[in-house]
Write an enzyme that holds these catalytic residues in place. Structure first.
Site, PDB file in Angstrom:
ATOM      1  CE  LYS A   1       0.380 -17.210  10.577  1.00  0.00           C
ATOM      2  NZ  LYS A   1       0.187 -17.745   9.163  1.00  0.00           N
TER       3      LYS A   1
ATOM      4  CD  GLU B   1       9.362  -8.088   1.902  1.00  0.00           C
ATOM      5  OE1 GLU B   1       8.829  -7.468   1.313  1.00  0.00           O
ATOM      6  OE2 GLU B   1       9.831  -9.230   1.899  1.00  0.00           O
TER       7      GLU B   1
ATOM      8  CB  CYS C   1       7.019  -7.415  -1.812  1.00  0.00           C
ATOM      9  SG  CYS C   1       5.822  -8.459  -0.809  1.00  0.00           S
TER      10      CYS C   1
ATOM     11  CD  GLU D   1       2.124  -5.592  -3.129  1.00  0.00           C
ATOM     12  OE1 GLU D   1       1.402  -5.565  -2.131  1.00  0.00           O
ATOM     13  OE2 GLU D   1       3.089  -5.946  -3.148  1.00  0.00           O
TER      14      GLU D   1
HETATM   15  C1  SIN Z   1       8.672 -10.755  -1.342  1.00  0.00           C
HETATM   16  O1  SIN Z   1       7.938 -10.778  -2.455  1.00  0.00           O
HETATM   17  O2  SIN Z   1       8.179 -10.687  -0.117  1.00  0.00           O
HETATM   18  C2  SIN Z   1      10.267 -11.282  -1.681  1.00  0.00           C
HETATM   19  C3  SIN Z   1      10.846 -11.239  -2.990  1.00  0.00           C
HETATM   20  C4  SIN Z   1      12.176 -11.392  -2.951  1.00  0.00           C
HETATM   21  O3  SIN Z   1      12.779 -11.880  -2.027  1.00  0.00           O
HETATM   22  O4  SIN Z   1      12.691 -11.346  -3.857  1.00  0.00           O
END
Ligand code: SIN
Length: 473
Positions: free
Chosen positions: A167, A243, A277, A374
């Site tokens: 998804k 993640e 992230c 964040e």
């Molecule tokens: C992400 O922001 O979830 C992944 C970043 C990355 O793979 O460098």
């Protein structure tokens, strides 16, 4: 781009895909309700036995064909990605290469799913382990890497002999559908990899966790949603890869090379306009180098071109939507109200509705909201510190543990700090650590499991211990 778009879009579809740079609708795509997704899971489950029975090499050949098609269509895919997520085109091209690399890597790595023999504990018995595909998998992927977060899951799933239903994020289904289209063109059986855009993500998420045919869920997204999925996944005790969010510290010690640190800061903080992230979220800069670092960083950040991602020299594209922009804006406002100073930026950009100026804030303290949240925007908050112990304490003072960066030319300090940082990934004297060959993932509330590298394949394999008795000499 137009030919792929025509194949994957559906003018009658109920999900409108918007260009975040203009707010205009690019395309509509067909959506799937929960009942339809359940049928697709069943078909995937029926198809996976034959796939798992093929040799790893046969699977690798098809994955390689998929990799070749992605690479051949790199420019069209990059344009599609920029159109739906706003990413500067140079970065979109980079993501296509990064995403394709997971397919290539796992095509090879699937051939190395080795078991082991174990020295026996009794003379009439022999012990061994074999690795077998987990089964039918599900994945929920984010909008900030509309392609690479899919190949990072689908590549190892298919290489391991699993089937997988994905998804994609509601904002970015086009890259996902284009990948699915190319996988079919490469000869990967359709039922093994399906993309199911939906208007009801919570319902589909619940289905992924409750359908007894699903044996594994891989999710990239927020910690808040990750916790909900973890709770839901408990009912069937399915394998999870999560993640989740991060709050990456970027520490600059007095003994750092200031120019290298500024280059690393630009790469780490402003990649995808701050929407990753692993973007540096807090800059901790030691007192002796603070002013020189801030001065150079500010100068470079002020030069970053804010423009729609389709412009070749765009460095900062739009944020994904009004809510992303509102979050960055409100965090900066609260920092300024609490005494921080904007050295550059600090406001919306006149380029368009979702654009925010690349910003450097000084005078930030660890107790401010901006140091805990964040940011997911092009804002660099700088916190001054005095000692190594203080830097480590502040850096670790977060429930997150995804990525951390630091700059130092002192070898002893580099080891000490690398070991002391409570994060799944640490970069020393570099601002980018993502690659298909290394394990990507976090600790604490940043998640579970690893993606990429040989460890990424294990996430889609079960380890079976076998004992053979009755072996008499
Ligand atoms: C992400 O922001 O979830 C992944 C970043 C990355 O793979 O460098």
């Amino acid at each position: 781009m137009q030919d792929i778009l025509e194949r994957i879009s559906d003018p009658e579809g109920s999900l409108a895909v918007l260009d975040p740079a203009t707010g205009k609708t690019i395309a509509h795509v067909r959506t799937y309700a929960k009942g339809e997704v359940a049928g697709i899971i069943r078909q995937a489950d029926e198809a996976r036995g034959e796939w798992a029975a093929r040799t790893a090499k046969e699977r690798a050949n098809l994955l390689r064909a998929w990799f070749n098609l992605i690479t051949e269509r790199k420019e069209a895919l990059a344009q599609l990605m920029t159109a739906e997520c706003g990413k500067p085109i140079a970065e979109a091209r980079g993501e296509i290469a990064y995403g394709a690399a997971f397919v290539e890597w796992f095509a090879e790595e699937g051939k190395r799913a080795y078991g082991e023999t174990i020295p026996t504990f009794a003379s009439g018995k022999r012990l061994l382990t074999i690795k077998q595909p987990v089964g039918t998998c599900a994945a929920i992927t984010p909008w900030n890497f509309p392609m690479a977060m899919i190949t990072r899951k689908v590549g190892p799933a298919l290489a391991a002999g699993c089937a997988i239903v994905v998804k994609p994020a509601e904002a970015t289904p086009l890259s996902a559908l284009a990948l699915e289209h190319l996988a079919r063109e490469a000869g990967i059986p359709a039922a093994l990899f399906r993309v199911v855009p939906t208007n009801d993500p919570a319902d589909v998420g619940r289905l992924f966790c409750s359908d007894p045919l699903i044996r594994k869920l891989s999710f990239t997204g927020s910690t808040a949603v990750g916790k909900i999925l973890m709770e839901q996944a408990a009912q069937n005790v399915i394998k999870l890869s999560l993640e989740l969010g991060g709050n990456a510290p970027f520490i600059v010690f007095d003994d750092a090379d200031v120019d290298q640190a500024v280059e690393g800061a630009l790469a780490s903080k402003y990649r995808n306009s701050g929407q990753t992230c692993v973007c540096a979220n807090r800059f901790l800069v030691q007192a002796g180098i603070h002013d020189a670092f801030v001065e150079r960083l500010t100068k470079r950040v002020a030069e970053l071109k804010v423009a729609p991602g389709v412009e070749e020299d765009s460095k900062i594209g739009p944020l994904i939507n009004a809510s992303g922009l509102g979050k960055a804006e409100s965090l900066v406002r609260s920092a300024l109200d609490a005494g921080a100073v904007a050295r550059t930026g600090g406001a919306r950009s006149p380029v368009g509705d979702n654009f925010y100026q690349p910003t450097v804030l000084t005078g930030v303290t660890a107790d401010m909201e901006i140091a805990a949240a964040e940011i997911f925007g092009p804002v660099a908050p700088v916190i001054r510190f005095e000692t190594e112990e203080e830097a480590i304490r502040v850096a670790n003072g977060t429930p997150y543990g995804l990525a951390a960066y630091f700059y130092s030319r002192d070898l002893a300090r580099a080891w000490r700090v690398m070991e002391a940082l409570e994060f799944g990934m640490v970069a020393v004297n570099d601002g980018i650590l993502s690659t298909e060959v290394a394990p990507f993932g976090g600790i604490k509330q940043s998640g579970l499991g690893r993606e990429g590298s040989r460890h990424g394949l294990d996430e889609y394999l079960e380890l079976k211990y076998c004992l053979i008795g009755g072996i008499d000499r």
